[in-house]
Every structure is written in C-alpha cells, then in structure tokens.
Motif scaffolding. Structure first.
Motif, PDB file in Angstrom:
ATOM      1  N   SER A  36      32.117  43.127  37.533  1.00 39.29           N
ATOM      2  CA  SER A  36      32.843  44.054  38.392  1.00 39.29           C
ATOM      3  C   SER A  36      34.186  44.414  37.776  1.00 39.29           C
ATOM      4  N   LYS A  37      34.774  45.499  38.253  1.00 35.36           N
ATOM      5  CA  LYS A  37      36.127  45.856  37.829  1.00 35.36           C
ATOM      6  C   LYS A  37      37.127  44.883  38.458  1.00 35.36           C
ATOM      7  N   VAL A  38      38.321  44.813  37.870  1.00 33.17           N
ATOM      8  CA  VAL A  38      39.325  43.844  38.300  1.00 33.17           C
ATOM      9  C   VAL A  38      39.654  44.006  39.782  1.00 33.17           C
ATOM     10  N   ARG A  39      39.818  45.238  40.252  1.00 31.52           N
ATOM     11  CA  ARG A  39      40.186  45.471  41.659  1.00 31.52           C
ATOM     12  C   ARG A  39      39.142  44.862  42.602  1.00 31.52           C
ATOM     13  N   ASP A  40      37.876  44.969  42.224  1.00 35.28           N
ATOM     14  CA  ASP A  40      36.817  44.403  43.060  1.00 35.28           C
ATOM     15  C   ASP A  40      36.819  42.881  43.000  1.00 35.28           C
ATOM     16  N   ARG A  41      37.155  42.355  41.834  1.00 35.73           N
ATOM     17  CA  ARG A  41      37.164  40.891  41.704  1.00 35.73           C
ATOM     18  C   ARG A  41      38.319  40.251  42.484  1.00 35.73           C
ATOM     19  N   VAL A  50      48.664  42.176  51.986  1.00 38.91           N
ATOM     20  CA  VAL A  50      49.176  42.270  50.622  1.00 38.91           C
ATOM     21  C   VAL A  50      49.469  40.880  50.068  1.00 38.91           C
ATOM     22  N   GLU A  51      50.018  40.001  50.931  1.00 40.14           N
ATOM     23  CA  GLU A  51      50.339  38.635  50.483  1.00 40.14           C
ATOM     24  C   GLU A  51      49.078  37.904  50.019  1.00 40.14           C
ATOM     25  N   ASN A  52      47.992  38.049  50.792  1.00 38.39           N
ATOM     26  CA  ASN A  52      46.750  37.359  50.421  1.00 38.39           C
ATOM     27  C   ASN A  52      46.117  37.983  49.179  1.00 38.39           C
ATOM     28  N   LEU A  53      46.249  39.291  49.026  1.00 38.74           N
ATOM     29  CA  LEU A  53      45.720  39.941  47.829  1.00 38.74           C
ATOM     30  C   LEU A  53      46.490  39.488  46.586  1.00 38.74           C
ATOM     31  N   PHE A  54      47.815  39.289  46.718  1.00 41.79           N
ATOM     32  CA  PHE A  54      48.589  38.736  45.599  1.00 41.79           C
ATOM     33  C   PHE A  54      48.112  37.324  45.269  1.00 41.79           C
ATOM     34  N   GLU A  55      47.867  36.517  46.291  1.00 42.94           N
ATOM     35  CA  GLU A  55      47.382  35.153  46.071  1.00 42.94           C
ATOM     36  C   GLU A  55      46.007  35.165  45.407  1.00 42.94           C
ATOM     37  N   SER A  56      45.154  36.085  45.847  1.00 44.23           N
ATOM     38  CA  SER A  56      43.815  36.207  45.266  1.00 44.23           C
ATOM     39  C   SER A  56      43.898  36.677  43.819  1.00 44.23           C
ATOM     40  N   TRP A  57      44.831  37.582  43.533  1.00 44.24           N
ATOM     41  CA  TRP A  57      45.062  38.029  42.165  1.00 44.24           C
ATOM     42  C   TRP A  57      45.456  36.855  41.277  1.00 44.24           C
ATOM     43  N   ARG A  58      46.384  36.037  41.750  1.00 41.53           N
ATOM     44  CA  ARG A  58      46.833  34.889  40.953  1.00 41.53           C
ATOM     45  C   ARG A  58      45.679  33.916  40.697  1.00 41.53           C
ATOM     46  N   ALA A  59      44.852  33.692  41.714  1.00 43.89           N
ATOM     47  CA  ALA A  59      43.702  32.792  41.553  1.00 43.89           C
ATOM     48  C   ALA A  59      42.700  33.380  40.568  1.00 43.89           C
ATOM     49  N   TYR A  60      42.480  34.685  40.658  1.00 39.67           N
ATOM     50  CA  TYR A  60      41.495  35.328  39.786  1.00 39.67           C
ATOM     51  C   TYR A  60      41.938  35.319  38.322  1.00 39.67           C
ATOM     52  N   LYS A  61      43.220  35.571  38.060  1.00 37.31           N
ATOM     53  CA  LYS A  61      43.639  35.815  36.671  1.00 37.31           C
ATOM     54  C   LYS A  61      43.884  34.541  35.854  1.00 37.31           C
ATOM     55  N   THR A  93      42.025  42.489  28.194  1.00 32.39           N
ATOM     56  CA  THR A  93      42.583  43.845  28.240  1.00 32.39           C
ATOM     57  C   THR A  93      42.610  44.402  29.653  1.00 32.39           C
ATOM     58  N   GLU A  94      41.483  44.276  30.382  1.00 36.39           N
ATOM     59  CA  GLU A  94      41.425  44.879  31.714  1.00 36.39           C
ATOM     60  C   GLU A  94      42.379  44.194  32.685  1.00 36.39           C
ATOM     61  N   VAL A  95      42.637  42.903  32.467  1.00 36.61           N
ATOM     62  CA  VAL A  95      43.579  42.165  33.314  1.00 36.61           C
ATOM     63  C   VAL A  95      45.005  42.630  33.028  1.00 36.61           C
ATOM     64  N   MET A  96      45.338  42.783  31.756  1.00 37.34           N
ATOM     65  CA  MET A  96      46.687  43.252  31.396  1.00 37.34           C
ATOM     66  C   MET A  96      46.930  44.671  31.908  1.00 37.34           C
ATOM     67  N   GLU A 102      47.556  44.512  35.615  1.00 35.85           N
ATOM     68  CA  GLU A 102      48.840  43.875  35.897  1.00 35.85           C
ATOM     69  C   GLU A 102      50.013  44.798  35.577  1.00 35.85           C
ATOM     70  N   ARG A 103      49.792  45.734  34.674  1.00 33.87           N
ATOM     71  CA  ARG A 103      50.867  46.666  34.300  1.00 33.87           C
ATOM     72  C   ARG A 103      51.362  47.457  35.515  1.00 33.87           C
ATOM     73  N   HIS A 104      50.461  47.740  36.441  1.00 28.76           N
ATOM     74  CA  HIS A 104      50.834  48.439  37.680  1.00 28.76           C
ATOM     75  C   HIS A 104      50.359  47.607  38.873  1.00 28.76           C
ATOM     76  N   LEU A 105      50.687  46.328  38.833  1.00 31.17           N
ATOM     77  CA  LEU A 105      50.127  45.371  39.788  1.00 31.17           C
ATOM     78  C   LEU A 105      50.438  45.737  41.236  1.00 31.17           C
ATOM     79  N   GLU A 106      51.698  45.980  41.546  1.00 36.38           N
ATOM     80  CA  GLU A 106      52.060  46.263  42.938  1.00 36.38           C
ATOM     81  C   GLU A 106      51.383  47.528  43.454  1.00 36.38           C
TER      82      GLU A 106
END
Length: 341
Positions: free
Chosen positions: A75-80, A11-22, A29-32, A35-39
C-alpha cells in the motif's frame, strides 16, 4: 478497550500511527517523501476520514522468497498510516476475545511460546495417558481465500460503530479488484484480520469439540489427544466447519498424523517427549543466513554490530530448544575471529 472513532482518526493518533509505522523505514524513498510534507499529509488524511471521503489507493505488487515464493501487495504510505491506527484499535478490541492458545501476531506470543505450549500440553497428555497423538493441518492458500463478506460479518459482531465498520470495509474491499476474497500479505491489518477470521475455528474447537488440547499459529493448527478415534473425528469436524462456515479448504496433503515419540513438527521445531529440537529445514536456512552474514561482513556491506545482532537473534531462537551442539558448531564453523571478537 473503549472505542471512540473520533479519537482513532484524530490528528494526534495519526501522528502516533505514523511514528509506529516509520520505525526502521527512515531511509525508504516513499517514507522520506511523505515526511517532507508530513503535517499537510496527515491533516489531509484526517479531513478525508472525518468527512467520509477516504479512499484506499491501489497496491503495488512484487514477489519475495522466504524461503517459498510469496506475493506481496504494498500500500501507499498514507494508507499504511491508516492501517497502523486501525490495527492498534482492533488489537485492543480483540485481545480479550482470542483464545489463549492462538499465538500468531499477538503481543507476548509468537512461535516460541506456541512450541513451548505444545510441549507442555503433550507432556501432560503423555503423563496422564501413557501416550500422546497429534493431528496438524494448515489451510490451503489462507490469505488468498479469506472471504470478504464473511470477514465483515464476523467483524460486525464486535464493531458496532458504523464509521469504524465502514473504514474496515474500505480497507478489506480495496484488495483483489472486487473479487470478494483475499487480504494482502503486505498490510499490517491483514495479520489481525487473519486472526479474527480463524478465531471462529478456535472457538468452535473450544466450545463445540470441547477440546483444550489445541494450538494455532496463523493458519497452522494442531490438535492433541490420546484417543485416535476421537482425534480423527474432531479433525473431520474442524474440516467441515472450515469448509461450510469460512469457505476454507484443508487439503489432505497438508494434514499429518503424528505420535509424540515420533516427533511433532510445529512452527519450525520438533516436539519430542523430553525435548524440543530445531527442524532440519530451519537449521539449514539458519546456517545459510549466517554464512551470508559473514560474507557481507567480509565485503563490508554490514557492520560488525549488525552482524552480531543477527547472530544474537539466532542464538535467541536456539535458546528455546535443545541446541548446545548446534550453537557450538555455529561458533566454531563461522564465528570465531569473525563476529565474536
């Protein structure tokens, strides 16, 4: 870089990857929405990866012109987020594998370093041999023709962890409806896959052709020498290797022979015996983009600080070549009283 699959999908690395991606995408819109239900989204993604239930979503398609038309598959955000994590780990694994003169999509590399390296190699050959010759080629529709089976075989040489390898297989085979080839331009993973695939050529040129006078940026590569017969022979062997081992084609119309004194075109610049110049096409696009920037500034579609940042990026490009007169022309024609004040 040591590898730990559990660390990659943590989960920690996925959060880091999310921060790098965004970065730079906060207003999309798709990023927001993600992020609305990020956790919830990242914990769900972690569970899928951990339990082996992760499936790649379908791609959305659009075309861009930069300047030629390109097909982009998004790709969709989750895949990215997954792509970002995979990309970081693959870069860590392969950075030590890549040859020095591979310049695309690597830290502290890029087009400017590629052109500077070419300039220094050409100068050395000219100094030692009174002349320098070059053959430049690029692969026909490279990203579209990367073979999935061969790419996975190449990856398996270094990727021993089966969980990671299976994740790579899911990402690679998610594209092109099971046709067995192609990687999408829209994925960050495609950049590293493309480098890994053509690293096979890089090593062939270095080890089998015994040539250090070589540079590659993406699917454009150039071979230098002073012996025309050997150079053409090596280029023919490289073409055969690409055809037989990687199922790629080097069309005749995309292979050019140059002498250094004529100018060698590479990565948007022209290398000459004593100078690096900006290619005319690149120059034309630069002027068009600057003109559009000034127009947007007049219409208040961008801020002065943004337009200045765009200008500085172009001046950064020009700092790598002989361009005093060009910089002066840009300032005089478009910028005094517009952006510089």
């Amino acid at each position: 870089m040591s590898f730990d699959y559990d660390e990659l999908i943590s989960v920690e690395n996925l959060f880091e990857s999310w921060r790098a991606y965004k970065k730079g995408k906060n207003k999309k819109t798709e990023v927001m929405e993600f992020e609305r239900h990020l956790e919830d989204n990242l914990f769900a993604l972690h569970r899928e990866l951990q339990e082996g239930n992760y499936n790649h979503s379908e791609y959305s398609y659009f075309r861009i012109s930069d300047p030629k038309k390109r097909d982009i598959y998004k790709s969709k955000v989750r895949d990215r987020v997954v792509h970002q994590a995979v990309y970081k780990y693959l870069c860590g694994i392969y950075e030590a594998v890549f040859i020095e003169n591979s310049f695309s999509s690597r830290k502290n590399k890029g087009t400017h370093r590629a052109v500077c390296a070419l300039f220094e190699m050409a100068k050395k050959i000219k100094r030692e041999n009174k002349g320098c010759l070059a053959i430049k080629s690029d692969v026909r529709k490279y990203f579209e023709n990367i073979n999935h089976k061969i790419l996975l075989e190449v990856l398996h040489k270094k990727i021993q962890d089966e969980n990671f390898f299976n994740l790579l297989k899911i990402i690679i085979q998610s594209f092109n409806g099971g046709m067995g080839k192609g990687v999408p331009l829209g994925n960050i993973t495609s950049q590293i896959f493309a480098n890994i695939y053509l690293n096979e050529l890089d090593e062939f040129v270095r080890d089998d052709l015994n040539s250090g006078q070589y540079a590659r940026y993406n699917d454009d590569f150039i071979m230098l020498g002073n012996n025309g017969k050997k150079l053409f022979g090596d280029a023919a062997k490289a073409k055969i290797f690409l055809r037989d081992e990687l199922l790629l084609d080097l069309p005749k119309e995309k292979t050019t022979f140059r002498k250094l004194r004529w100018g060698i075109d590479f990565c948007g610049f022209v290398v000459l015996p004593n100078a690096i110049l900006l290619r005319n096409k690149t120059k034309g696009r630069m002027f068009a983009n600057i003109k559009m920037t000034v127009k947007k500034l007049h219409c208040e579609k961008i801020s002065t600080s943004d337009s200045r940042r765009i200008l500085d990026s172009y001046f950064g490009i020009l700092s790598h070549c002989k361009a005093y007169n060009l910089k002066t022309k840009i300032k005089n024609k478009y910028l005094y009283g517009e952006i510089l004040e």
